[in-house]
Motif scaffolding. Structure first.
Motif, PDB file in Angstrom:
ATOM      1  N   MET A 250       0.833  -1.182   0.000  1.00  0.00           N
ATOM      2  CA  MET A 250       0.000   0.000   0.000  1.00  0.00           C
ATOM      3  C   MET A 250       0.875   1.241   0.000  1.00  0.00           C
ATOM      4  SD  MET A 250      -3.304  -0.298   2.337  1.00  0.00           S
ATOM      5  CE  MET A 250      -4.684  -1.039   1.568  1.00  0.00           C
ATOM      6  N   THR A 251       0.324   2.312  -0.484  1.00  0.00           N
ATOM      7  CA  THR A 251       1.057   3.562  -0.499  1.00  0.00           C
ATOM      8  C   THR A 251       0.848   4.299   0.808  1.00  0.00           C
ATOM      9  OG1 THR A 251      -0.817   4.695  -1.479  1.00  0.00           O
ATOM     10  CG2 THR A 251       0.798   3.773  -3.002  1.00  0.00           C
ATOM     11  N   ASP A 252       1.528   5.412   0.977  1.00  0.00           N
ATOM     12  CA  ASP A 252       1.370   6.237   2.170  1.00  0.00           C
ATOM     13  C   ASP A 252       0.009   6.898   2.143  1.00  0.00           C
ATOM     14  OD1 ASP A 252       1.636   7.837   4.372  1.00  0.00           O
ATOM     15  OD2 ASP A 252       3.006   9.255   3.407  1.00  0.00           O
ATOM     16  N   ASP A 253      -0.902   6.411   2.999  1.00  0.00           N
ATOM     17  CA  ASP A 253      -2.267   6.902   3.000  1.00  0.00           C
ATOM     18  C   ASP A 253      -2.386   8.345   3.450  1.00  0.00           C
ATOM     19  OD1 ASP A 253      -3.287   4.513   2.074  1.00  0.00           O
ATOM     20  OD2 ASP A 253      -3.483   3.684   4.083  1.00  0.00           O
ATOM     21  N   SER A 254      -1.495   8.822   4.307  1.00  0.00           N
ATOM     22  CA  SER A 254      -1.610  10.187   4.799  1.00  0.00           C
ATOM     23  C   SER A 254      -1.418  11.184   3.676  1.00  0.00           C
ATOM     24  CB  SER A 254      -0.598  10.434   5.917  1.00  0.00           C
ATOM     25  OG  SER A 254       0.718  10.256   5.432  1.00  0.00           O
ATOM     26  N   ALA A 255      -0.579  10.864   2.715  1.00  0.00           N
ATOM     27  CA  ALA A 255      -0.353  11.780   1.603  1.00  0.00           C
ATOM     28  C   ALA A 255      -1.494  11.748   0.613  1.00  0.00           C
ATOM     29  CB  ALA A 255       0.955  11.416   0.891  1.00  0.00           C
ATOM     30  N   SER A 256      -2.047  10.567   0.365  1.00  0.00           N
ATOM     31  CA  SER A 256      -3.064  10.457  -0.677  1.00  0.00           C
ATOM     32  C   SER A 256      -4.478  10.704  -0.174  1.00  0.00           C
ATOM     33  CB  SER A 256      -2.980   9.082  -1.344  1.00  0.00           C
ATOM     34  OG  SER A 256      -3.176   8.074  -0.390  1.00  0.00           O
ATOM     35  N   SER A 257      -4.740  10.520   1.122  1.00  0.00           N
ATOM     36  CA  SER A 257      -6.103  10.635   1.609  1.00  0.00           C
ATOM     37  C   SER A 257      -6.640  12.059   1.513  1.00  0.00           C
ATOM     38  CB  SER A 257      -6.222  10.109   3.039  1.00  0.00           C
ATOM     39  OG  SER A 257      -5.430  10.881   3.907  1.00  0.00           O
ATOM     40  N   ASN A 258      -5.754  13.058   1.452  1.00  0.00           N
ATOM     41  CA  ASN A 258      -6.204  14.438   1.322  1.00  0.00           C
ATOM     42  C   ASN A 258      -6.895  14.689  -0.008  1.00  0.00           C
ATOM     43  OD1 ASN A 258      -5.177  15.093   3.836  1.00  0.00           O
ATOM     44  ND2 ASN A 258      -3.195  15.687   3.006  1.00  0.00           N
ATOM     45  N   SER A 259      -6.558  13.932  -1.036  1.00  0.00           N
ATOM     46  CA  SER A 259      -7.138  14.168  -2.354  1.00  0.00           C
ATOM     47  C   SER A 259      -8.157  13.105  -2.756  1.00  0.00           C
ATOM     48  CB  SER A 259      -6.023  14.261  -3.394  1.00  0.00           C
ATOM     49  OG  SER A 259      -5.209  13.112  -3.342  1.00  0.00           O
ATOM     50  N   LEU A 260      -8.580  12.282  -1.792  1.00  0.00           N
ATOM     51  CA  LEU A 260      -9.603  11.273  -2.095  1.00  0.00           C
ATOM     52  C   LEU A 260     -10.952  11.958  -2.297  1.00  0.00           C
ATOM     53  CD1 LEU A 260      -8.695   8.468   0.463  1.00  0.00           C
ATOM     54  CD2 LEU A 260      -8.407   8.410  -2.017  1.00  0.00           C
ATOM     55  N   PRO A 261     -11.817  11.364  -3.121  1.00  0.00           N
ATOM     56  CA  PRO A 261     -13.155  11.930  -3.318  1.00  0.00           C
ATOM     57  C   PRO A 261     -13.926  11.985  -2.000  1.00  0.00           C
ATOM     58  CG  PRO A 261     -12.693  10.208  -4.934  1.00  0.00           C
ATOM     59  CD  PRO A 261     -11.589  10.163  -3.921  1.00  0.00           C
ATOM     60  N   PRO A 262     -14.893  12.878  -1.902  1.00  0.00           N
ATOM     61  CA  PRO A 262     -15.668  12.990  -0.657  1.00  0.00           C
ATOM     62  C   PRO A 262     -16.539  11.770  -0.369  1.00  0.00           C
ATOM     63  CG  PRO A 262     -16.543  14.447  -2.352  1.00  0.00           C
ATOM     64  CD  PRO A 262     -15.267  13.869  -2.890  1.00  0.00           C
ATOM     65  N   THR A 263     -16.695  10.893  -1.334  1.00  0.00           N
ATOM     66  CA  THR A 263     -17.489   9.677  -1.139  1.00  0.00           C
ATOM     67  C   THR A 263     -16.705   8.563  -0.459  1.00  0.00           C
ATOM     68  OG1 THR A 263     -16.887   8.947  -3.366  1.00  0.00           O
ATOM     69  CG2 THR A 263     -18.993  10.119  -3.124  1.00  0.00           C
TER      70      THR A 263
ATOM     71  N   THR B 145      -9.835   6.724  -6.692  1.00  0.00           N
ATOM     72  CA  THR B 145      -9.447   6.173  -5.393  1.00  0.00           C
ATOM     73  C   THR B 145      -8.457   5.028  -5.566  1.00  0.00           C
ATOM     74  OG1 THR B 145     -11.554   6.815  -4.399  1.00  0.00           O
ATOM     75  CG2 THR B 145     -10.303   5.082  -3.276  1.00  0.00           C
ATOM     76  N   LEU B 146      -8.753   4.128  -6.484  1.00  0.00           N
ATOM     77  CA  LEU B 146      -7.849   2.997  -6.716  1.00  0.00           C
ATOM     78  C   LEU B 146      -6.499   3.474  -7.248  1.00  0.00           C
ATOM     79  CD1 LEU B 146     -10.371   0.391  -8.150  1.00  0.00           C
ATOM     80  CD2 LEU B 146      -9.310   0.420  -5.883  1.00  0.00           C
ATOM     81  N   ALA B 147      -6.506   4.500  -8.091  1.00  0.00           N
ATOM     82  CA  ALA B 147      -5.247   5.030  -8.616  1.00  0.00           C
ATOM     83  C   ALA B 147      -4.432   5.707  -7.516  1.00  0.00           C
ATOM     84  CB  ALA B 147      -5.531   6.013  -9.748  1.00  0.00           C
ATOM     85  N   LEU B 148      -5.095   6.419  -6.618  1.00  0.00           N
ATOM     86  CA  LEU B 148      -4.389   7.112  -5.535  1.00  0.00           C
ATOM     87  C   LEU B 148      -3.882   6.162  -4.457  1.00  0.00           C
ATOM     88  CD1 LEU B 148      -6.724  10.208  -5.087  1.00  0.00           C
ATOM     89  CD2 LEU B 148      -4.309  10.272  -5.747  1.00  0.00           C
ATOM     90  N   ILE B 149      -4.711   5.225  -4.060  1.00  0.00           N
ATOM     91  CA  ILE B 149      -4.390   4.335  -2.952  1.00  0.00           C
ATOM     92  C   ILE B 149      -3.490   3.178  -3.377  1.00  0.00           C
ATOM     93  CG2 ILE B 149      -5.388   2.773  -1.203  1.00  0.00           C
ATOM     94  CD1 ILE B 149      -5.894   5.756  -0.706  1.00  0.00           C
ATOM     95  N   GLU B 150      -3.686   2.674  -4.594  1.00  0.00           N
ATOM     96  CA  GLU B 150      -2.971   1.491  -5.084  1.00  0.00           C
ATOM     97  C   GLU B 150      -3.048   0.362  -4.053  1.00  0.00           C
ATOM     98  OE1 GLU B 150       0.986   2.740  -6.073  1.00  0.00           O
ATOM     99  OE2 GLU B 150       0.297   3.968  -7.762  1.00  0.00           O
ATOM    100  N   PRO B 151      -4.266  -0.097  -3.758  1.00  0.00           N
ATOM    101  CA  PRO B 151      -4.437  -1.095  -2.692  1.00  0.00           C
ATOM    102  C   PRO B 151      -3.908  -2.474  -3.072  1.00  0.00           C
ATOM    103  CG  PRO B 151      -6.487  -0.788  -3.863  1.00  0.00           C
ATOM    104  CD  PRO B 151      -5.524   0.232  -4.416  1.00  0.00           C
TER     105      PRO B 151
END
Length: 122
Positions: A1-14, A44-50
């Motif tokens: 997984m990627t660093d969630d703290s960096a990517s969670s700021n730009s996640l959609p509001p959903t 979300t999948l592109a940002l998080i790369e789960p």
């Protein structure tokens, strides 16, 4: 997984993000006939790369999404004999309703689930 703290700021509001047993879980709230939902799932999948993608989906619906012609193999007589005629009728009515909405909005019903499935398989 990627660093969630960096990517969670730009996640959609959903998206609702949770921590469970040291793991980050991101739930994407979607509508079945929505271009925005498809975009939210993809971004979300592109940002998080789960490592794992879960889609709340029963096996018959999965088959219908991944193989749209699967309905042609349905044995109507077997459905009638098994007493599931009302279930079939209600499914057909709901599908028809969703298709009409989808035609108006220009998006396939369940496209958000299909986007998640394709990302997980690809």
């Amino acid at each position: 997984m990627t660093d969630d703290s960096a990517s969670s700021n730009s996640l959609p509001p959903t998206v609702t993000s949770l921590e469970v047993d040291g793991r980050s879980i991101h739930l994407v709230g979607t509508a079945h006939v929505s271009k925005t939902s498809v975009a939210d799932v993809r971004s979300t999948l592109a940002l998080i790369e789960p490592e794992t993608v879960c889609v709340e989906l029963c096996e018959p619906r999965y088959r219908n999404l991944t193989n749209p012609d699967s309905w042609r193999k349905v044995n109507i007589l077997q459905i009638l004999r098994s007493g599931k005629a009302m279930l079939l009728l209600s499914s057909l009515i709901m599908s028809s309703f969703q298709r009409r909405i989808a035609d108006q909005l220009g998006v396939q019903p369940g496209a958000e689930m299909l986007a998640a499935i394709e990302a997980a398989e690809g």
